[in-house]
Design an enzyme around this catalytic site. Structure first.
Site, PDB file in Angstrom:
ATOM      1  N   HIS A  73      -3.568  -5.346   0.183  1.00 20.50           N
ATOM      2  CA  HIS A  73      -2.940  -5.828   1.497  1.00 20.50           C
ATOM      3  C   HIS A  73      -3.045  -7.288   1.632  1.00 20.50           C
ATOM      4  O   HIS A  73      -4.006  -7.692   2.059  1.00 20.50           O
ATOM      5  CB  HIS A  73      -3.880  -5.020   2.878  1.00 20.50           C
ATOM      6  CG  HIS A  73      -3.639  -3.513   3.057  1.00 20.50           C
ATOM      7  ND1 HIS A  73      -2.771  -3.165   3.920  1.00 20.50           N
ATOM      8  CD2 HIS A  73      -4.119  -2.564   2.422  1.00 20.50           C
ATOM      9  CE1 HIS A  73      -2.884  -1.670   3.591  1.00 20.50           C
ATOM     10  NE2 HIS A  73      -3.739  -1.413   2.869  1.00 20.50           N
TER      11      HIS A  73
ATOM     12  N   GLU B  72      -2.077  -8.902   3.887  1.00 15.30           N
ATOM     13  CA  GLU B  72      -1.708  -9.458   5.392  1.00 15.30           C
ATOM     14  C   GLU B  72      -3.394  -9.517   5.755  1.00 15.30           C
ATOM     15  O   GLU B  72      -3.237 -10.122   7.016  1.00 15.30           O
ATOM     16  CB  GLU B  72      -1.090  -8.607   6.184  1.00 15.30           C
ATOM     17  CG  GLU B  72      -1.515  -7.111   6.258  1.00 15.30           C
ATOM     18  CD  GLU B  72      -1.356  -5.727   5.272  1.00 15.30           C
ATOM     19  OE1 GLU B  72      -1.413  -4.875   5.447  1.00 15.30           O
ATOM     20  OE2 GLU B  72      -0.974  -6.509   4.106  1.00 15.30           O
TER      21      GLU B  72
ATOM     22  N   CYS C 200       0.787  -1.349  -0.054  1.00 13.74           N
ATOM     23  CA  CYS C 200       0.100   0.007   0.043  1.00 13.74           C
ATOM     24  C   CYS C 200       0.855   1.247   0.107  1.00 13.74           C
ATOM     25  O   CYS C 200       1.345   1.564  -0.947  1.00 13.74           O
ATOM     26  CB  CYS C 200      -1.119   0.061   1.392  1.00 13.74           C
ATOM     27  SG  CYS C 200      -2.441   1.036   0.959  1.00 13.74           S
TER      28      CYS C 200
END
Length: 188
Positions: free
Chosen positions: A166, A168, A79
């Protein structure tokens, strides 16, 4: 293997730590004001997400431009980190015409490294106001979405990567595999 995570106050950073630790690597959080010499102990570096705009608030990212220019280890930008890598290396970053939040479908064009083994489309979690509109010279676009042309990029030596989304966050399909593939690059 030791991974450095440059921290900019992003809301998902604890999930990066969790994923990298789960995959068996040691990871240490680094504030961006540390001297570049202190990052030379890492086998690779991840630049996290955060609330800043690289084109307007680069000073809030401390020594990060030096890390990107001087470190000779694999790097992954997520990001804000993706935008930072592009900006520092000569790409174009601007306010997104259509900011993306929530689940977004991306189209994968090149899956030979961090997206290795992925199908042509993937649902990912987005949270950004800015975007990379032109990657740096020597980088190729790996994936795009309807609203952002550069969802993922890699340099020609497959050692510096950026993803706008993202990996994660649990809503990103196969996000853990992106970290696994990146750590594979770090181990080479």
């Amino acid at each position: 293997m030791k991974v450095g995570l440059v921290y900019y106050g992003g809301q998902y950073n604890h999930l990066i730590l969790k994923n990298v630790k789960y995959l068996g690597a040691d990871i240490e959080v680094i504030p961006p004001h540390k001297p570049v010499e202190e990052l030379k102990k890492f086998d690779c570096v991840i630049f996290s997400g955060g609330p800043y705009s690289v084109s307007e608030e680069i000073q809030k990212m401390g020594n990060s431009p030096l890390y990107i220019k001087e470190l000779k280890v694999p790097m992954l930008g997520i990001c804000l980190g993706h935008q930072l890598i592009a900006y520092v290396l000569g790409g174009v970053v601007r306010r997104a015409l259509n900011p993306e939040y929530g689940l977004t479908r991306i189209n994968i064009f090149d899956e030979d490294t961090i997206l290795k083994g992925f199908s042509q489309q993937l649902n990912v979690w987005e949270s950004h106001n800015d975007e990379v509109v032109e990657p740096p010279s020597g980088f190729r676009v790996l994936a795009s979405s309807a609203n952002a042309r550069v969802q993922a990029m890699a340099n020609s030596s497959n050692s510096i990567f950026g993803v706008q989304f993202h990996p994660e966050v649990k809503h990103t399909e196969r996000g853990i595999e992106i970290f696994k593939n990146f750590l594979g690059v770090c181990r080479k």
